[in-house]
Write a protein that holds these residues in place. Sequence first.
Motif, PDB file in Angstrom:
ATOM      1  N   VAL A 117       9.670   2.482  31.564  1.00  0.00           N
ATOM      2  CA  VAL A 117      10.515   2.006  32.669  1.00  0.00           C
ATOM      3  C   VAL A 117      10.760   3.134  33.667  1.00  0.00           C
ATOM      4  N   HIS A 118      11.141   4.287  33.168  1.00  0.00           N
ATOM      5  CA  HIS A 118      11.431   5.413  34.056  1.00  0.00           C
ATOM      6  C   HIS A 118      10.162   5.944  34.731  1.00  0.00           C
ATOM      7  N   THR A 119       9.026   5.812  34.073  1.00  0.00           N
ATOM      8  CA  THR A 119       7.768   6.221  34.708  1.00  0.00           C
ATOM      9  C   THR A 119       7.533   5.409  35.976  1.00  0.00           C
ATOM     10  N   GLY A 120       7.810   4.113  35.933  1.00  0.00           N
ATOM     11  CA  GLY A 120       7.662   3.287  37.127  1.00  0.00           C
ATOM     12  C   GLY A 120       8.567   3.745  38.254  1.00  0.00           C
ATOM     13  N   VAL A 121       9.798   4.122  37.924  1.00  0.00           N
ATOM     14  CA  VAL A 121      10.729   4.640  38.935  1.00  0.00           C
ATOM     15  C   VAL A 121      10.216   5.949  39.510  1.00  0.00           C
ATOM     16  N   ILE A 122       9.833   6.862  38.632  1.00  0.00           N
ATOM     17  CA  ILE A 122       9.428   8.203  39.056  1.00  0.00           C
ATOM     18  C   ILE A 122       8.184   8.173  39.928  1.00  0.00           C
ATOM     19  N   GLU A 123       7.216   7.343  39.560  1.00  0.00           N
ATOM     20  CA  GLU A 123       5.974   7.289  40.338  1.00  0.00           C
ATOM     21  C   GLU A 123       6.220   6.796  41.754  1.00  0.00           C
ATOM     22  N   LEU A 124       7.071   5.776  41.927  1.00  0.00           N
ATOM     23  CA  LEU A 124       7.368   5.305  43.281  1.00  0.00           C
ATOM     24  C   LEU A 124       8.201   6.339  44.038  1.00  0.00           C
ATOM     25  N   ALA A 125       9.100   7.021  43.332  1.00  0.00           N
ATOM     26  CA  ALA A 125       9.892   8.064  43.979  1.00  0.00           C
ATOM     27  C   ALA A 125       8.998   9.165  44.538  1.00  0.00           C
ATOM     28  N   GLU A 126       7.996   9.566  43.777  1.00  0.00           N
ATOM     29  CA  GLU A 126       7.070  10.590  44.259  1.00  0.00           C
ATOM     30  C   GLU A 126       6.282  10.094  45.465  1.00  0.00           C
ATOM     31  N   GLU A 127       5.903   8.816  45.466  1.00  0.00           N
ATOM     32  CA  GLU A 127       5.145   8.254  46.575  1.00  0.00           C
ATOM     33  C   GLU A 127       5.924   8.336  47.881  1.00  0.00           C
ATOM     34  N   PHE A 128       7.252   8.177  47.805  1.00  0.00           N
ATOM     35  CA  PHE A 128       8.071   8.166  49.012  1.00  0.00           C
ATOM     36  C   PHE A 128       8.934   9.424  49.156  1.00  0.00           C
ATOM     37  N   ASN A 129       8.607  10.460  48.393  1.00  0.00           N
ATOM     38  CA  ASN A 129       9.289  11.755  48.518  1.00  0.00           C
ATOM     39  C   ASN A 129      10.794  11.634  48.270  1.00  0.00           C
ATOM     40  N   ILE A 130      11.148  10.873  47.234  1.00  0.00           N
ATOM     41  CA  ILE A 130      12.542  10.654  46.862  1.00  0.00           C
ATOM     42  C   ILE A 130      12.858  11.477  45.618  1.00  0.00           C
ATOM     43  N   VAL A 131      14.005  12.132  45.609  1.00  0.00           N
ATOM     44  CA  VAL A 131      14.443  12.889  44.441  1.00  0.00           C
ATOM     45  C   VAL A 131      15.242  11.978  43.510  1.00  0.00           C
ATOM     46  N   ILE A 132      14.850  11.927  42.233  1.00  0.00           N
ATOM     47  CA  ILE A 132      15.699  11.280  41.230  1.00  0.00           C
ATOM     48  C   ILE A 132      16.790  12.294  40.885  1.00  0.00           C
ATOM     49  N   ALA A 133      18.007  12.029  41.381  1.00  0.00           N
ATOM     50  CA  ALA A 133      19.061  13.046  41.338  1.00  0.00           C
ATOM     51  C   ALA A 133      20.115  12.797  40.270  1.00  0.00           C
ATOM     52  N   GLY A 134      20.017  11.692  39.538  1.00  0.00           N
ATOM     53  CA  GLY A 134      21.007  11.435  38.500  1.00  0.00           C
ATOM     54  C   GLY A 134      21.008   9.977  38.106  1.00  0.00           C
ATOM     55  N   GLY A 135      22.053   9.603  37.359  1.00  0.00           N
ATOM     56  CA  GLY A 135      22.190   8.231  36.896  1.00  0.00           C
ATOM     57  C   GLY A 135      22.859   8.185  35.544  1.00  0.00           C
ATOM     58  N   ASP A 136      22.565   7.157  34.766  1.00  0.00           N
ATOM     59  CA  ASP A 136      23.159   7.009  33.447  1.00  0.00           C
ATOM     60  C   ASP A 136      22.227   6.167  32.589  1.00  0.00           C
ATOM     61  N   THR A 137      22.268   6.415  31.290  1.00  0.00           N
ATOM     62  CA  THR A 137      21.420   5.690  30.346  1.00  0.00           C
ATOM     63  C   THR A 137      22.259   5.216  29.177  1.00  0.00           C
ATOM     64  N   ASN A 138      22.190   3.930  28.896  1.00  0.00           N
ATOM     65  CA  ASN A 138      22.860   3.357  27.735  1.00  0.00           C
ATOM     66  C   ASN A 138      21.903   2.399  27.039  1.00  0.00           C
ATOM     67  N   SER A 139      22.228   2.042  25.805  1.00  0.00           N
ATOM     68  CA  SER A 139      21.445   1.040  25.086  1.00  0.00           C
ATOM     69  C   SER A 139      22.388  -0.016  24.529  1.00  0.00           C
ATOM     70  N   TRP A 140      21.853  -1.235  24.390  1.00  0.00           N
ATOM     71  CA  TRP A 140      22.661  -2.327  23.866  1.00  0.00           C
ATOM     72  C   TRP A 140      21.746  -3.395  23.298  1.00  0.00           C
ATOM     73  N   ASN A 141      22.333  -4.472  22.818  1.00  0.00           N
ATOM     74  CA  ASN A 141      21.554  -5.551  22.210  1.00  0.00           C
ATOM     75  C   ASN A 141      21.186  -6.636  23.207  1.00  0.00           C
ATOM     76  N   GLY A 142      21.393  -6.377  24.487  1.00  0.00           N
ATOM     77  CA  GLY A 142      21.059  -7.331  25.524  1.00  0.00           C
ATOM     78  C   GLY A 142      19.738  -7.001  26.192  1.00  0.00           C
ATOM     79  N   PRO A 143      19.444  -7.679  27.324  1.00  0.00           N
ATOM     80  CA  PRO A 143      18.193  -7.457  28.050  1.00  0.00           C
ATOM     81  C   PRO A 143      18.248  -6.191  28.890  1.00  0.00           C
ATOM     82  N   LEU A 144      17.104  -5.841  29.472  1.00  0.00           N
ATOM     83  CA  LEU A 144      17.024  -4.672  30.336  1.00  0.00           C
ATOM     84  C   LEU A 144      17.786  -4.918  31.640  1.00  0.00           C
ATOM     85  N   VAL A 145      18.630  -3.959  32.018  1.00  0.00           N
ATOM     86  CA  VAL A 145      19.346  -3.985  33.286  1.00  0.00           C
ATOM     87  C   VAL A 145      19.145  -2.625  33.953  1.00  0.00           C
TER      88      VAL A 145
END
Length: 312
Positions: A104-132
Amino acid sequence: MSRPEFDLIHWIRSQVRDREPVRVGIGDDAACLRPPADRDQLVAIDMLMEGVHFTFPDATPEQAGRKALAVNVSDIAAMAGEPTAAFVSVALPKHRGAQFARRVHTGVIELAEEFNIVIAGGDTNSWNGPLVISVTLTGHPVGPRSICRDGAKPGDWLFVTGKLGGSLPTRHHLTFTPRLAEAKKLARMVELHAMMDISDGLAADLDHILTASRVGALLVADQIPLTEWALASTDGSSPLQHGLSDGEDFELLFAVSPEEGERLLAQWPETTPITRVGEIVEAAGCRIRYPDGRIEPLSPIGWTHSLDAEGQ
């Protein structure tokens, strides 16, 4: 002892690098940005949910991550902006494991590199539900000001980029390229009066411009550019209905003066086509003219987000 969340964060950090305007990115308590002085700051936020905005296996994990960032890049483009820093928060399904999270994060990172965007932070959690996935994207206008929805004027010509219809069945919504280059070119070539991206459908999104600008519009049915899928569709809806209401096209809808419109049609340099689809009028509401001369009201048909119990 292994700590999967921190392993993932360390892996993400190893895949990205800080650059202006990000002075401090992933790894501290907060990101530190130094935006250009005397410039508007743009902020776009979208939350995408499995089962609503993508499904598996129709989408790959990489495509889900890519789309989450791409819809935000499209929003920045719609303001004639340049994206700079992204903050990515993810609720990961526990049963899908660490490799799924990296994809999932690879998809984000690859597009970020294409448009010269810095991934500068965020948050990661896990649960028993679907991907959000929730992405916040910052940016700044490429010109002296941001282009909003409220500047359309009677007499303006309405244009769209690309072609409309069938984004979901063709899976275009998972692979589209945000019209960032086209938005930059438009901002440098002409004076844009109003602009937005088409995410809910042409009719629905045009209504947002009309409401904000306190004007109306007349669309020309046979000038609306349709995808090959829409033209060949046999699902019971007309090609025009697909073009007006399917949504998830992520093309640009914009208004310019007739003089600027003439110049665009004569000098547009991009391979992505632009098409005049109508004009802004004084009378409120949207109408559409058909090839036989009929003019009928057009309601803001398209995708809507239901908040009632049955629509959740």
